[in-house]
Design a protein around this motif. Sequence first.
Motif, short mmCIF file in Angstrom:
data_model
loop_
_atom_site.label_atom_id
_atom_site.label_comp_id
_atom_site.label_asym_id
_atom_site.label_seq_id
_atom_site.Cartn_x
_atom_site.Cartn_y
_atom_site.Cartn_z
N MET A 1 65.77 -55.99 -51.98
CA MET A 1 65.16 -56.12 -50.65
C MET A 1 65.60 -57.41 -49.97
N PHE A 2 65.97 -58.42 -50.76
CA PHE A 2 66.47 -59.66 -50.17
C PHE A 2 67.84 -59.46 -49.53
N VAL A 3 68.66 -58.63 -50.17
CA VAL A 3 70.06 -58.52 -49.76
C VAL A 3 70.23 -57.60 -48.56
N PHE A 4 69.56 -56.46 -48.56
CA PHE A 4 69.84 -55.41 -47.57
C PHE A 4 68.82 -55.43 -46.44
N SER A 5 69.23 -56.00 -45.33
CA SER A 5 68.36 -56.13 -44.16
C SER A 5 68.63 -55.02 -43.15
N LEU A 36 79.81 -51.95 -46.79
CA LEU A 36 80.68 -52.19 -47.94
C LEU A 36 79.87 -52.66 -49.14
N VAL A 37 78.98 -53.61 -48.92
CA VAL A 37 78.18 -54.17 -50.02
C VAL A 37 77.17 -53.15 -50.54
N PHE A 38 76.53 -52.41 -49.61
CA PHE A 38 75.50 -51.45 -50.04
C PHE A 38 76.09 -50.34 -50.90
N TYR A 39 77.22 -49.78 -50.45
CA TYR A 39 77.79 -48.63 -51.17
C TYR A 39 78.63 -49.04 -52.37
N THR A 40 78.70 -50.32 -52.65
CA THR A 40 79.35 -50.79 -53.89
C THR A 40 78.30 -51.46 -54.77
N TYR A 41 77.92 -52.67 -54.40
CA TYR A 41 76.94 -53.43 -55.19
C TYR A 41 75.58 -52.73 -55.24
N GLY A 42 75.11 -52.23 -54.07
CA GLY A 42 73.79 -51.61 -54.00
C GLY A 42 73.68 -50.37 -54.86
N ILE A 43 74.66 -49.49 -54.74
CA ILE A 43 74.66 -48.26 -55.55
C ILE A 43 74.80 -48.59 -57.03
N LYS A 127 62.13 -64.31 -47.29
CA LYS A 127 63.19 -63.46 -46.73
C LYS A 127 63.50 -63.79 -45.27
N LEU A 128 62.46 -63.99 -44.47
CA LEU A 128 62.64 -64.12 -43.03
C LEU A 128 62.87 -65.55 -42.55
N LEU A 129 62.42 -66.53 -43.35
CA LEU A 129 62.52 -67.91 -42.89
C LEU A 129 63.31 -68.82 -43.84
N ILE A 130 62.87 -68.88 -45.10
CA ILE A 130 63.43 -69.87 -46.01
C ILE A 130 64.91 -69.61 -46.29
N LEU A 131 65.28 -68.38 -46.63
CA LEU A 131 66.69 -68.09 -46.92
C LEU A 131 67.61 -68.30 -45.71
N PRO A 132 67.23 -67.81 -44.52
CA PRO A 132 68.10 -68.11 -43.36
C PRO A 132 68.23 -69.61 -43.08
N LEU A 133 67.15 -70.37 -43.24
CA LEU A 133 67.21 -71.80 -42.98
C LEU A 133 68.05 -72.54 -44.02
N LEU A 134 68.06 -72.01 -45.25
CA LEU A 134 68.93 -72.60 -46.28
C LEU A 134 70.40 -72.35 -45.96
N MET A 135 70.67 -71.26 -45.25
CA MET A 135 72.05 -70.94 -44.86
C MET A 135 72.52 -71.76 -43.66
N LEU A 136 71.59 -72.32 -42.91
CA LEU A 136 71.93 -73.00 -41.65
C LEU A 136 72.94 -74.13 -41.82
N ASN A 162 66.09 -49.94 -44.29
CA ASN A 162 65.60 -48.64 -44.76
C ASN A 162 66.45 -48.02 -45.85
N MET A 163 67.72 -48.43 -45.95
CA MET A 163 68.63 -47.76 -46.89
C MET A 163 68.18 -47.84 -48.35
N PRO A 164 67.69 -49.00 -48.85
CA PRO A 164 67.21 -49.02 -50.23
C PRO A 164 66.04 -48.06 -50.45
N LEU A 165 65.18 -47.94 -49.44
CA LEU A 165 64.04 -47.01 -49.52
C LEU A 165 64.53 -45.56 -49.60
#
Length: 201
Positions: A1-5, A36-43, A127-136, A162-165
Amino acid sequence: MFVFSNVGFIGIPVISSIFGPEYVVYVSEFMLVYTLVFYTYGIALMDGKLTASSLRAMVNPGTISGLLAMMIIIFGIRVPDFLQTAVTYLGNVTSPMALIAVGFALAESDLKKIFGQMRLYIFSVVKLLILPLLMLPLLRLVVGNSDLLAVCMVMFGMPVGNMPLILGNQKGMDVTACSAAIILTTVLCVLTVPILMIFAQ
């Protein structure tokens, strides 16, 4: 859930409404990487292996339209006016449709299970704040344009997709937590996206 937004269904109307339709091309790039990431790493993460069928699934309407949009912009291809008008009208309904979808999901859900779990709030903040701010800081090193930096920050702050769901449902997994996280992060991103925009300035 962290990876696939939710970079497409929510990302496109958010970027278009904040920055303008000309910035949606950047969302297309995010969507191509996402696919690309979802249909490789995600699957592979769900199945424990990577199969040929998952690679074939990368060829879908979203991927094709994203590639076409990038080619039109990069090569300056002139699109007929009637087609531009039709696509514009179609794009204009994505924001209300996204809100309607969230409303339907809320109406059919147990609100106590969604809004009454502290762990989901902790997950949402990370997910919504800390990770994006760490990427800044890293983004500031590689992205020179301030508008593009803000676009990247908003995209990193999108809610759970929704794809992981959908894939989890197909495989018979328990997706209760994922469903609740999708709804909660979608609601909370209304508050967190403006915060990310402030930090990105």
